[in-house]
Design an enzyme around this catalytic site. Structure first.
Site, PDB file in Angstrom:
ATOM      1  N   GLU A  69      -6.270   5.018   7.669  1.00 52.53           N
ATOM      2  CA  GLU A  69      -7.009   6.188   7.240  1.00 52.53           C
ATOM      3  C   GLU A  69      -8.529   5.571   7.210  1.00 52.53           C
ATOM      4  O   GLU A  69      -8.739   4.542   6.672  1.00 52.53           O
ATOM      5  CB  GLU A  69      -6.536   6.308   5.465  1.00 52.53           C
ATOM      6  CG  GLU A  69      -7.537   7.193   5.058  1.00 52.53           C
ATOM      7  CD  GLU A  69      -7.272   7.414   3.451  1.00 52.53           C
ATOM      8  OE1 GLU A  69      -7.927   7.570   2.585  1.00 52.53           O
ATOM      9  OE2 GLU A  69      -5.937   7.099   3.216  1.00 52.53           O
ATOM     10  N   LYS A 103      -0.601  12.246  -3.537  1.00 55.35           N
ATOM     11  CA  LYS A 103      -1.088  10.814  -3.748  1.00 55.35           C
ATOM     12  C   LYS A 103      -1.385  10.710  -5.523  1.00 55.35           C
ATOM     13  O   LYS A 103      -2.257  11.604  -5.926  1.00 55.35           O
ATOM     14  CB  LYS A 103      -2.715  10.703  -3.008  1.00 55.35           C
ATOM     15  CG  LYS A 103      -3.522   9.774  -3.411  1.00 55.35           C
ATOM     16  CD  LYS A 103      -4.737   9.675  -2.515  1.00 55.35           C
ATOM     17  CE  LYS A 103      -6.028   8.720  -3.376  1.00 55.35           C
ATOM     18  NZ  LYS A 103      -7.108   9.071  -2.395  1.00 55.35           N
TER      19      LYS A 103
END
Length: 213
Positions: free
Chosen positions: A46, A134
């Site tokens: 990421e 998340k």
């Protein structure tokens, strides 16, 4: 890497367990960091939108490396999500819950892992189509919180992020996490700054070894 739809992409992340979060100041260092992580067995990367020139960096690494799954993180709104997707992001991660960003990502058949913290936020993200949620900052609540959340919400896939390292990653997975967002404890900023790529590879191997243990 190519996946036929967003569900196949999220299943790959679940299998690999670790999403390495990289913050680099220029694309050359980012590219080298990706190569070092891949050498160590990390295949989900990421790049945060707080990284200078993040979109350009994302385009560059995607054009040069095709055996790693790349996503964009710290995405605050649907406009940034769209830019990231058009730059090559294969998944989107947000620090907070933005329902428009979820809808935008699905419009492009891209999975999104929105940030949430409370049970209400986590359920809202899931009900609005998030493939995984998340929980951030995870270190503030620990693995017991994930276990507690999975009690009433066993169907919700959880990705704890923030403060995850070798010392607690197993505990989070045992608590019910589907995958983990791992930042500074894996991708140490000083290693990138000093271009210690072999050291970064060695650390990555330690994380993969724990997963295989």
């Amino acid at each position: 890497m190519y996946f036929k739809d967003r569900f196949e992409t999220i299943h790959f992340i679940e299998r690999k367990k670790i999403v390495a979060i990289i913050r680099a100041k220029e694309s050359g260092s980012f590219l080298d960091a990706v190569k070092a992580l891949k050498k160590g067995g990390i295949e989900c990367i990421e790049v945060t939108m707080t990284t200078p020139g993040a979109l350009k960096t994302l385009e560059e690494v995607r054009s040069k490396i095709d055996d790693v799954l790349f996503g964009a993180g710290t995405v605050l709104d649907p406009e940034t999500a769209r830019q990231a997707i058009l730059s090559g992001a294969q998944f989107i991660v947000t620090p907070s819950l933005n329902l428009e960003a979820i809808r935008l990502s699905h419009r492009y058949d891209i999975p999104i892992i929105p940030g949430a913290f409370t049970p209400t936020e986590i359920l809202s993200a899931w009900e609005n189509g998030a493939e995984c949620v998340k929980v951030f900052p995870a270190s503030n609540v620990g693995p017991d919180y994930i276990k507690a959340i999975k009690g009433p919400f066993p169907q919700i896939k959880i990705c704890p992020t923030g403060g995850i390292g070798l010392d607690n990653m197993k505990a989070f997975l045992k608590a019910g996490a589907s995958c983990l967002g791992v930042g500074g404890k894996l991708v140490d900023a000083s290693l990138i700054k000093n271009q210690k790529w072999d050291d970064l590879t060695s650390i990555a191997k330690e994380y993969v070894a724990q997963l295989n243990d």
